[in-house]
Design a protein around this motif. Sequence first.
Motif, PDB file in Angstrom:
ATOM      1  N   GLN A 127       0.838  -1.211   0.000  1.00 39.53           N
ATOM      2  CA  GLN A 127       0.000   0.000   0.000  1.00 39.53           C
ATOM      3  C   GLN A 127       0.874   1.262   0.000  1.00 39.53           C
ATOM      4  N   THR A 128       1.669   1.406  -1.006  1.00 41.81           N
ATOM      5  CA  THR A 128       2.606   2.535  -1.072  1.00 41.81           C
ATOM      6  C   THR A 128       1.905   3.865  -1.352  1.00 41.81           C
ATOM      7  N   ASN A 129       0.636   3.808  -1.811  1.00 48.67           N
ATOM      8  CA  ASN A 129      -0.123   5.031  -2.088  1.00 48.67           C
ATOM      9  C   ASN A 129      -1.074   5.407  -0.949  1.00 48.67           C
ATOM     10  N   LEU A 130      -1.066   4.649   0.117  1.00 46.52           N
ATOM     11  CA  LEU A 130      -2.001   4.865   1.212  1.00 46.52           C
ATOM     12  C   LEU A 130      -1.700   6.200   1.915  1.00 46.52           C
ATOM     13  N   THR A 131      -2.741   7.018   2.092  1.00 47.85           N
ATOM     14  CA  THR A 131      -2.585   8.295   2.805  1.00 47.85           C
ATOM     15  C   THR A 131      -3.296   8.290   4.162  1.00 47.85           C
ATOM     16  N   LYS A 132      -4.237   7.347   4.359  1.00 51.02           N
ATOM     17  CA  LYS A 132      -5.007   7.323   5.602  1.00 51.02           C
ATOM     18  C   LYS A 132      -5.195   5.882   6.060  1.00 51.02           C
ATOM     19  N   LEU A 133      -4.758   5.583   7.302  1.00 45.11           N
ATOM     20  CA  LEU A 133      -4.899   4.249   7.871  1.00 45.11           C
ATOM     21  C   LEU A 133      -5.487   4.373   9.269  1.00 45.11           C
ATOM     22  N   LEU A 134      -6.679   3.785   9.467  1.00 44.30           N
ATOM     23  CA  LEU A 134      -7.382   3.842  10.747  1.00 44.30           C
ATOM     24  C   LEU A 134      -7.516   2.437  11.317  1.00 44.30           C
ATOM     25  N   LEU A 135      -6.967   2.229  12.508  1.00 45.26           N
ATOM     26  CA  LEU A 135      -7.001   0.918  13.168  1.00 45.26           C
ATOM     27  C   LEU A 135      -7.534   1.095  14.596  1.00 45.26           C
ATOM     28  N   ASN A 136      -8.702   1.691  14.717  1.00 45.50           N
ATOM     29  CA  ASN A 136      -9.237   2.100  16.016  1.00 45.50           C
ATOM     30  C   ASN A 136     -10.147   1.047  16.646  1.00 45.50           C
ATOM     31  N   PHE A 137     -10.107   0.988  17.970  1.00 46.13           N
ATOM     32  CA  PHE A 137     -11.052   0.188  18.756  1.00 46.13           C
ATOM     33  C   PHE A 137     -11.110  -1.273  18.326  1.00 46.13           C
ATOM     34  N   ASN A 138      -9.918  -1.831  18.132  1.00 53.66           N
ATOM     35  CA  ASN A 138      -9.782  -3.265  18.006  1.00 53.66           C
ATOM     36  C   ASN A 138      -9.225  -3.763  19.348  1.00 53.66           C
ATOM     37  N   ARG A 139      -8.505  -4.878  19.329  1.00 55.75           N
ATOM     38  CA  ARG A 139      -7.847  -5.353  20.553  1.00 55.75           C
ATOM     39  C   ARG A 139      -6.351  -5.565  20.302  1.00 55.75           C
ATOM     40  N   LEU A 140      -5.777  -4.719  19.482  1.00 56.43           N
ATOM     41  CA  LEU A 140      -4.365  -4.849  19.151  1.00 56.43           C
ATOM     42  C   LEU A 140      -3.507  -4.689  20.399  1.00 56.43           C
ATOM     43  N   LYS A 141      -2.634  -5.663  20.636  1.00 55.26           N
ATOM     44  CA  LYS A 141      -1.787  -5.639  21.827  1.00 55.26           C
ATOM     45  C   LYS A 141      -0.391  -5.116  21.518  1.00 55.26           C
ATOM     46  N   THR A 142       0.103  -5.461  20.341  1.00 60.71           N
ATOM     47  CA  THR A 142       1.453  -5.053  19.955  1.00 60.71           C
ATOM     48  C   THR A 142       1.446  -4.570  18.514  1.00 60.71           C
ATOM     49  N   VAL A 143       2.463  -3.786  18.202  1.00 60.68           N
ATOM     50  CA  VAL A 143       2.707  -3.368  16.827  1.00 60.68           C
ATOM     51  C   VAL A 143       4.138  -3.765  16.500  1.00 60.68           C
ATOM     52  N   LEU A 144       4.313  -4.561  15.455  1.00 62.53           N
ATOM     53  CA  LEU A 144       5.627  -5.109  15.133  1.00 62.53           C
ATOM     54  C   LEU A 144       6.514  -4.063  14.468  1.00 62.53           C
ATOM     55  N   PRO A 145       7.807  -4.088  14.751  1.00 59.26           N
ATOM     56  CA  PRO A 145       8.731  -3.177  14.075  1.00 59.26           C
ATOM     57  C   PRO A 145       8.645  -3.368  12.554  1.00 59.26           C
ATOM     58  N   GLY A 146       8.628  -2.279  11.815  1.00 56.34           N
ATOM     59  CA  GLY A 146       8.558  -2.366  10.363  1.00 56.34           C
ATOM     60  C   GLY A 146       7.158  -2.483   9.806  1.00 56.34           C
ATOM     61  N   MET A 147       6.133  -2.487  10.680  1.00 57.54           N
ATOM     62  CA  MET A 147       4.754  -2.668  10.234  1.00 57.54           C
ATOM     63  C   MET A 147       4.346  -1.597   9.222  1.00 57.54           C
ATOM     64  N   PHE A 148       4.841  -0.387   9.400  1.00 58.56           N
ATOM     65  CA  PHE A 148       4.426   0.722   8.530  1.00 58.56           C
ATOM     66  C   PHE A 148       5.563   1.188   7.618  1.00 58.56           C
ATOM     67  N   GLY A 149       6.558   0.361   7.440  1.00 58.34           N
ATOM     68  CA  GLY A 149       7.765   0.754   6.718  1.00 58.34           C
ATOM     69  C   GLY A 149       7.554   1.182   5.279  1.00 58.34           C
ATOM     70  N   SER A 150       6.534   0.645   4.617  1.00 59.24           N
ATOM     71  CA  SER A 150       6.323   0.956   3.193  1.00 59.24           C
ATOM     72  C   SER A 150       5.355   2.112   2.967  1.00 59.24           C
ATOM     73  N   LEU A 151       4.768   2.646   4.021  1.00 61.93           N
ATOM     74  CA  LEU A 151       3.697   3.653   3.890  1.00 61.93           C
ATOM     75  C   LEU A 151       4.273   5.074   3.861  1.00 61.93           C
ATOM     76  N   LYS A 152       5.089   5.351   2.853  1.00 63.66           N
ATOM     77  CA  LYS A 152       5.801   6.623   2.802  1.00 63.66           C
ATOM     78  C   LYS A 152       4.907   7.804   2.447  1.00 63.66           C
ATOM     79  N   GLN A 153       3.697   7.532   1.923  1.00 60.03           N
ATOM     80  CA  GLN A 153       2.764   8.614   1.586  1.00 60.03           C
ATOM     81  C   GLN A 153       1.719   8.846   2.683  1.00 60.03           C
ATOM     82  N   LEU A 154       1.792   8.071   3.748  1.00 60.30           N
ATOM     83  CA  LEU A 154       0.770   8.131   4.795  1.00 60.30           C
ATOM     84  C   LEU A 154       0.754   9.504   5.463  1.00 60.30           C
ATOM     85  N   GLU A 155      -0.462  10.077   5.594  1.00 57.24           N
ATOM     86  CA  GLU A 155      -0.639  11.384   6.232  1.00 57.24           C
ATOM     87  C   GLU A 155      -1.373  11.274   7.570  1.00 57.24           C
TER      88      GLU A 155
END
Length: 524
Positions: A127-155
């Motif tokens: 998802q190299t063109n992704l500008t908006k990522l919403l991950l709200n109100f789940n039960r995420l416990k951890t976020v792995l290193p490098g998870m967002f490494g390719s999202l260079k356009q994310l705002e």
Amino acid sequence: MDKELGLTLFLVLLLCHKGHTESETSCPYRCQCFTLVQVLCADERMTSLPRNMSKQVKDFIVMTSAVAYLFPHTLEESPQLTKLVFLNNALRSIHSHAFKHLTGLQELEISGNPWLDNLTLGTFSMQTNLTKLLLNFNRLKTVLPGMFGSLKQLETLQMKGNTISDLPSFLFLNLHNLQVLDLSLNMLEEVKRETFSGLARLEILKLNSNFISNLTSDTFHNISQLIELHLEGNKISELTDGIFSVLTKLKVLNLRGNLLTTFGDKVFGFNASNLKELNLKGNRLTELSSLSHLTCLSDLILSSNQLSNLPVDIFRNVTLLENLDLSENQLTFLPERIFNNLCGIRTIHLHKNNLSKVEPKLFEDQLLIQQLYLSDNQLETLPLGLLDPFLIQHTVRLHGNPWKCDCHMWYLHDWVLRNSQDIEMLDRMLCQSPGFLRRRTVVSINRDQLVCPVSKDEMTDLSSCSLQASSDTMIIKCKVDKCSPLTVKVQFQENDSNIKEHILKNEPEHSQCSNETIIKSPIL
């Protein structure tokens, strides 16, 4: 449910009712197509995503379904999607290749899934063109290193309302275009100095309602472009001098609901000239030092603290202040010139303090005041002219004070009658004393009832008067100089609190100026 999540749900359902187009005939089963490019599937019986969706569809929204798994092939037939939303579903697992074919995706939301506790590394790698990522109100416990490494356009990146307790170092290293980061309502206990590395364009950072207790001076060094910083609802008890000094563009700072006992502008160094909003509500503040560097501040919230006094010059340079909230503190006194030169202020909240008096010129410069709350203090009266400077329509609250309805209340009583339409909860503005007016509303009292008892020392100023009782008769005898004017009033208060009044005047111009005036009346 979070308010934003609920609003999204409402708006989407509203659009469903409005949508009746020709595309409905080819719409996927159990879904609705309210435009040629938008598909909504909101069916709690749906366990898998529809197939053979039109290639024209750009926005695909799945809500309140029983879809639990996203497999590698699930969305492979819809590579044209630019917006994908999973809202309030039953997702348990998302394969790392589930979005592999969605290379044009610009907006992705996966929110409100109570059984989704992790994301696999590589989930967003395409998802190299992704500008908006919403991950709200789940039960995420951890976020792995490098998870967002390719999202260079994310705002925009939101991960609020999860159970994340730790953030890997350099997690946001490649997000050079990120402007909004929301990590609120998690379980963070510490923020490392490397956490925000690479966020050169970040404008809004929300870390509220976590358990952050420690911030270091290096925490914000890589996000110097920050415009909004939200740290409310944490356990911050101290801010070191200069901790926000690199945030030269900061306009909003929210520290509500922490454990701060003191605050001053040294936390900004000399770089606070852009700050407009400062929220310190619900801390444990007992002291405010200088705010002189906050020259652009327009909104200052200091309510629900433990402030008992304020320096006379605390607002000296904060001349652009428009809204000031000092409610729910322990203030007993305010220096007369404390609001001097705050000529543009619109609201001042002083309710729920311990103010027993206010100085006559306290609001002398507040000509444009629109809202003044003095309710729930210990005020018995207000000084002459206090409320006269106001030039425009305003709202005042005065209830909840122990008003002493005697001759010292004449000014306030007259002002209340003239401005009754501007006073909120006027029916709760009650007399505390004297006894015969207790619990009466101030507005219901006649001015003649606002009297002060005369002591023996004061009687000499009215000539020599004596009080005598004989059987059921009380005699008031006053010796006066010939032709001296004198008025004597006798008031009878009945059991229903009604008052009957009798007045006798010594009027020299129409009398023989007798040396003795006697009034007889039954004893109450």
